[in-house]
Design a protein around this motif. Sequence first.
Motif, PDB file in Angstrom:
ATOM      1  N   LYS A 128      38.974  13.629  80.718  1.00 51.60           N
ATOM      2  CA  LYS A 128      38.778  12.628  79.666  1.00 51.60           C
ATOM      3  C   LYS A 128      40.114  12.208  79.051  1.00 51.60           C
ATOM      4  N   SER A 129      40.937  13.204  78.693  1.00 53.89           N
ATOM      5  CA  SER A 129      42.225  12.869  78.091  1.00 53.89           C
ATOM      6  C   SER A 129      43.127  12.155  79.091  1.00 53.89           C
ATOM      7  N   VAL A 130      43.099  12.632  80.324  1.00 52.29           N
ATOM      8  CA  VAL A 130      43.907  11.985  81.359  1.00 52.29           C
ATOM      9  C   VAL A 130      43.509  10.517  81.470  1.00 52.29           C
TER      10      VAL A 130
ATOM     11  N   ALA B 177      40.474   6.875  70.985  1.00 53.57           N
ATOM     12  CA  ALA B 177      40.477   8.042  70.100  1.00 53.57           C
ATOM     13  C   ALA B 177      40.061   9.274  70.894  1.00 53.57           C
ATOM     14  N   ASP B 178      41.020  10.185  71.092  1.00 55.02           N
ATOM     15  CA  ASP B 178      40.768  11.381  71.903  1.00 55.02           C
ATOM     16  C   ASP B 178      40.363  12.537  70.996  1.00 55.02           C
ATOM     17  N   GLU B 179      39.092  12.789  70.901  1.00 54.99           N
ATOM     18  CA  GLU B 179      38.544  13.839  70.038  1.00 54.99           C
ATOM     19  C   GLU B 179      39.177  13.803  68.644  1.00 54.99           C
ATOM     20  N   PRO B 180      39.006  12.688  67.935  1.00 54.20           N
ATOM     21  CA  PRO B 180      39.758  12.495  66.688  1.00 54.20           C
ATOM     22  C   PRO B 180      39.362  13.432  65.554  1.00 54.20           C
TER      23      PRO B 180
HETATM   24 MG   LIG Z   1      41.228  16.338  76.214  1.00 54.07          MG
END
Ligand SMILES: [Mg+2]
Lengths: 325, 334
Positions: B46-48, B177-180
């Motif tokens: 997901k982050s990638v 927004a990555d796990e904000p």
């Molecule tokens: Mg991540």
Amino acid sequence: MIAFFVKRFFQAVVVMFVISLISFSIQDNLGDPLRELVGQAVSEEERQTMRDEMGLNDPFLVQYLRFAKKAVQGDLGNSYFFKKPAFEVIMKKLPATLELVFGATIIIVLFSVPIGVYSAIHPEKWFSKTVMGLSIVGISIPVFLTAIGLIYLFAIELNWLPSYGRGETTSVMGFWETGLLSADGLRHLILPSFTLASIMLPLFIRLIRAEMMEVLQSEYVKFAWAKGISPRRIYFVHALKNTMLPVITVGGVQIGTMVAYTILTETVFQWPGMGFLFLEAVNRVDTPLIVAYLIVVGAIFVVTNTLVDLIYGLVNPTVNLAGKK
Amino acid sequence: MPLLEVNNLEVCFGLRSGAVKALRDVSFTLERGERLGVVGESGAGKSVLGFSIINLLSRPGHISAGNVNFEGKDLASLAPEELRSIRGNRISMIFQDPMMTLNPVLTIGVQMVECLQAHRQISTSDAKRIALKRLQQVQIPSAEKRLDQYPHELSGGMRQRIVIAIGLLLDPDIIIADEPTTALDVTIQAEIMDLMLNLCEQNNVALILITHDLGVVSQVTQRMLVMYAGRIIEQGPTKEIINDAQHPYTQGLMNALPQMAIPGQKLNQIKGTMPPLQNIPTGCSFNPRCEYVMDICTKKLPPFTQSGNCLVACHMVADSQHGPQQEKLRSEEV
Ligand SMILES: [Mg+2]
Ligand SMILES: Nc1ncnc2c1ncn2[C@@H]1O[C@H](COP(=O)(O)OP(=O)(O)OP(=O)(O)O)[C@@H](O)[C@H]1O
């Protein structure tokens, strides 16, 4: 701020006390000062009376207290050889040594920051790899070899730079003999400074590179990229400032250490500084001078460390100099 | 034309042990103002995916195939300087941990002003005025004072508000927004999430919301992607997926939700773990954990099949759409 200085002052007092105790207690093991002080012709009885007069036969504690009482008034005893106050003799040589350390520091900062930063940003470039290789080699070359190499190349072969002495000096404010104000003095400073710098330069390059690489991996640098900040600003504002924080702490201590390293450099280059004087004093068993040297060097350590903490506090907003840790 | 269009994106990490693919064949679109959820287990990519959209993968990661179309440009192959003019300006990001996101040695003001000045010819005092306005929008008390403060003087929630304010500074088209809220105190998570959603809505900003929290995704997003081992295995309108998940993995995720469980019973966890990227099984990467596994699942990568408004990568779904012989197989299993 005041609390910081008060705390520092008491720390300094403790450190100076320990240094004086150690340096005073080793003097017994340095040899007999009377052998140097008087000739062979003096009889053993006369020697004993002289020892009594000088207080050399008193118990250690008595001797130390006598010494300490005078020391706090700035009197570290008279040099046996120069027949002058040891402190005065040392202080006269202090400018030469400090200017040498200053020259070396400038060289270290001038070279290590750009090289360290560049090789952290571009670790895969051949320049960075070469620098890393050379720095390993550099760390392991003894100082006197560097000195001899530099003298051979720049003084003998190319005949560009002088290889010994301080050259022309000017007196500033009556007590500071400086070589920094004349071209001749500066030319004399170059080779000794590079020699002294050569010990620490590889270390600093590696330190800055390692710290910078770590900072470049950090989330806040990644966030700065995500904000679209220019690479220049990211490297020199976001990353460099954070890189320099640990470097200042480590580096400050190293600069103090460099004062001790001057002994070798000053000897090779016949540099008329404290280190050179110290070696002579050891040869002559001039104990007051030796003790005075150790105490002055200790004081320099304390002062540089205080300055380093001060600079660190100014650069790092999370440090509160006013107290509470 | 969609605002953002990602086509067959592939991301590699060139490790010593051979290249590892962190993303494979990732395609999706995002409309203006849309809210898109991205869910999946830890390590799913997901982050990638979030970072690869603005081509900000840390070494040795890089985009090895596919493209990211935004305003007629392919971000995957754009020159660095052009890419920089889009990052933080047209597309901004909000990171997971606000304690790490802000530079500790620069004031909040400096970190906001530099962002404006990186993209606009603007005086420092004008930039400060805009920064102040944004800080007020994210409801930071005594905003004026904050500009001169350093991050360590502020709480985590406050810092994440500032990060959101920075994200909104230049009126972007997209916020990733990555796990904000994951790193925040539970008591303020909902507050920060609401704030972010409201501001995105007010400013007509499209949001890509990466999260573990299916509950949040089901409540606030219009469409969602489900990722597994670097692939999108199911995507479509959130309502459809939540109500009638097609992929066995998505079904497993839904069943693992506390809301779905029968009170008093243990939660239905999907058994097993996601394979590491170095040895993803051939065929469907979910096959070792799938309770409906068929012969073909261990041999052939499942194609994306249209099912309702969703795209699903599952042989079972593909067969039920195209071939009647699967009906038989399915009834055998039941
Ligand atoms: Mg991540
Ligand atoms: N810089 C890197 N080098 C090598 N592999 C990486 C790197 N960054 C991520 N990966 C790998 O890519 C995969 C996906 O990671 P990613 O961080 O996208 O997962 P995620 O879905 O965001 O997980 P989480 O929910 O824990 O944040 C992981 O297997 C991870 O090991």
